[in-house]
Design a protein around this motif. Structure first.
Motif, PDB file in Angstrom:
ATOM      1  N   THR A 150       0.815  -1.219   0.000  1.00  0.00           N
ATOM      2  CA  THR A 150       0.000   0.000   0.000  1.00  0.00           C
ATOM      3  C   THR A 150       0.840   1.256   0.000  1.00  0.00           C
ATOM      4  O   THR A 150       0.334   2.331  -0.315  1.00  0.00           O
ATOM      5  CB  THR A 150      -0.922   0.008   1.224  1.00  0.00           C
ATOM      6  OG1 THR A 150      -0.133  -0.128   2.404  1.00  0.00           O
ATOM      7  CG2 THR A 150      -1.930  -1.106   1.154  1.00  0.00           C
TER       8      THR A 150
ATOM      9  N   ASN B 226      -3.664  -0.547  -7.761  1.00  0.00           N
ATOM     10  CA  ASN B 226      -4.424  -1.602  -7.101  1.00  0.00           C
ATOM     11  C   ASN B 226      -5.559  -2.086  -8.004  1.00  0.00           C
ATOM     12  O   ASN B 226      -5.724  -3.288  -8.244  1.00  0.00           O
ATOM     13  CB  ASN B 226      -4.972  -1.055  -5.778  1.00  0.00           C
ATOM     14  CG  ASN B 226      -5.952  -2.000  -5.117  1.00  0.00           C
ATOM     15  OD1 ASN B 226      -5.745  -3.205  -5.114  1.00  0.00           O
ATOM     16  ND2 ASN B 226      -7.019  -1.448  -4.578  1.00  0.00           N
TER      17      ASN B 226
ATOM     18  N   GLY C 187      -4.680  -7.066  -6.356  1.00  0.00           N
ATOM     19  CA  GLY C 187      -4.359  -5.745  -5.847  1.00  0.00           C
ATOM     20  C   GLY C 187      -4.058  -5.780  -4.370  1.00  0.00           C
ATOM     21  O   GLY C 187      -3.228  -6.560  -3.905  1.00  0.00           O
ATOM     22  N   ASP C 188      -4.759  -4.962  -3.588  1.00  0.00           N
ATOM     23  CA  ASP C 188      -4.528  -4.892  -2.146  1.00  0.00           C
ATOM     24  C   ASP C 188      -5.374  -5.877  -1.350  1.00  0.00           C
ATOM     25  O   ASP C 188      -5.325  -5.873  -0.122  1.00  0.00           O
ATOM     26  CB  ASP C 188      -4.824  -3.473  -1.635  1.00  0.00           C
ATOM     27  CG  ASP C 188      -3.654  -2.545  -1.885  1.00  0.00           C
ATOM     28  OD1 ASP C 188      -2.576  -3.048  -2.220  1.00  0.00           O
ATOM     29  OD2 ASP C 188      -3.828  -1.320  -1.762  1.00  0.00           O
TER      30      ASP C 188
END
Length: 464
Positions: free
Chosen positions: A3, A13, A89-90
């Motif tokens: 992040t 992301n 992604g996250d």
């Protein structure tokens, strides 16, 4: 995805998540689009695709069932993996797994399993641990994990990486010094003297250095004589790190009188070292080794150079100075062993001395002082001829005094001023006009933490 890469935007992301999802959709579409061909009715021939190579034709057969279902299983496995673990992604995954968490769990499990074994040796002296076969096996495993990349499987090192099986220790070979080195790491810096000396004077110094440990047939005596003057005086002043006879100063400069050479002892290698300098770093391992493992590792490394389990006779410090009996310093606490060298390779023994540095752009003369003292070194006029000449030529000399952090803070502030005034008096005594000397109080007169000789100094900067 980390992040920290999304300081200003969540674009990457979303980008990665979309790419992954489209890839999965595309893969299943590709499979289904190629699964339209059915097996021909019994008795009919399979049609060809119209392609032929040397009589070999390509038939329009349907996908094999085993291959089809294996593809489906792989697709399902991938989708399940992305649901359970990070990959979109996250998204952290349903299980909230991370490599750091897994590592911590494995370390915790290993500590529970082996912690008692390590603790068994925690209260034993280093010399005793070094003799214990079980401890040595543990130490060897730790060494093979963390140390052989630089020091080799035999611990004898290589060019740029020290041999741990002899008694040549720059930072000290006593158990407590070895433990400190492993735990905190070390940084060794030798300045590049090529720009200041030039090619010919570098060769002179190299020949003098060779004369300290090699036969007369291996160096030029005339060059060695010239190099000796440079070694013991400006602009090189090599003795401040290597000692007045090249015998070395623990924690600062290696012994040049033996035949142990970290970067090579040939004339070519020595010239390269003087010209370009050296920068070596031993990493700190305190984040990887707890105190019990560190104790065992220290014992193992110590045992590599002390096979009989006995420490060699501790050598006399190359350069030392002590205060007269009954003398109490004005402030700063009493001196103990020499401190580690700073990144700028400043003098770290507890006595008065001077150096002159012209490589930083602004020439700086540095006066070092004994603990609690403000007496200027006896050799200052010899070493600082260029500084004195600059002052006589009308250059402004800015004088700032400092102390270390030990002792009484108020008294230290007065001591820093007394040192600056002593240097001012010295400069005036050399014939420099008082108007060319400025005492300038630094924002912080404490220049180093602890009993560190690099803080007990006065700096004289040449301005104008």
């Amino acid at each position: 995805m980390n992040t920290t890469s999304q300081f200003t935007s969540n674009f990457w992301n979303i980008y990665i998540a979309v790419i992954v999802l489209l890839s999965f959709i595309g893969l299943i579409w590709l499979l289904l689009s190629q699964n339209k061909v059915k097996s021909p009715p019994k008795g009919e021939d399979v049609k060809t695709m119209g392609h032929s190579w040397d009589g070999i034709e390509e038939y329009n057969n349907p996908l094999p069932r085993w291959w089809f279902w294996l593809y489906i299983a792989t697709w399902i496995f991938g989708a399940a993996y992305l649901f359970l673990y990070p990959g979109l992604g996250d998204y952290k995954g349903y299980l909230n797994w991370s490599s750091a968490n897994q590592y911590e769990k494995e370390v915790q499990k290993a500590d529970e399993q082996y912690g008692k074994l390590y603790a068994k040796f925690a209260d034993m002296p280093i010399e005793q641990v070094a003799k214990d076969p079980q401890a040595q096996r543990i130490g060897k495993n730790l060494f093979d994990t963390y140390c052989i990349q630089c020091h080799g499987s035999d611990a004898k090192g290589s060019k740029g990486f020290p041999n741990l099986t002899d008694h040549d220790w720059l930072w000290g070979g006593e158990p407590e010094k070895i433990q400190e080195t492993i735990q905190k790491g070390r940084i060794g810096i030798m300045a590049a003297w090529g720009p200041a000396l030039g090619e010919e004077r570098v060769k002179d110094v190299a020949n003098y250095v060779m004369s300290l440990s090699k036969g007369k047939d291996q160096y030029d005596e005339a060059r060695a004589e010239r190099g000796k003057l440079l070694f013991n005086g400006p602009p090189a002043n090599c003795f401040t790190c290597h000692g007045d006879k090249g015998q070395g100063i623990q924690g600062l400069g290696p012994n040049l009188t033996d035949d142990v050479w970290l970067w090579g002892g040939t004339q070519k290698a020595i010239i390269e070292t003087i010209t370009n300098g050296r920068h070596n770093q031993m990493p700190a391992w305190d984040n990887f080794l707890d105190k019990d493992k560190l104790h065992i590792m220290t014992a193992y490394v110590w045992g590599l150079s002390n096979k009989d389990g006995k420490s060699p006779t501790k050598p006399t410090e190359a350069v030392s100075a002590s205060m007269p009996a009954g003398t109490t310093p004005a402030s700063e606490s009493a001196v103990s062993a020499p401190q580690a060298a700073s990144d700028s390779a400043e003098l770290v023994v507890d006595n008065a001395d001077v150096t002159y540095d012209t490589q930083a752009g602004t020439p700086i003369g540095t006066f070092y002082f004994a603990t609690g003292k403000s007496e200027v070194a006896n050799n200052a006029a010899i070493i600082l001829t260029d500084l004195i000449r600059a002052g006589k030529d009308g250059k402004k000399l800015v004088v700032s005094g400092y102390t270390d952090s030990t002792g009484n803070a108020a008294a230290n502030e007065k001591l820093s001023k007394a040192r600056a005034q002593a240097v001012e008096d010295f400069l005036k005594a050399q014939g420099i006009d008082a108007k060319n000397i400025e005492l300038r109080k630094p924002e912080n007169t404490t220049a180093a933490q602890g009993n560190n000789a690099s803080g007990r100094r006065v700096e004289v900067k040449v301005e104008g």
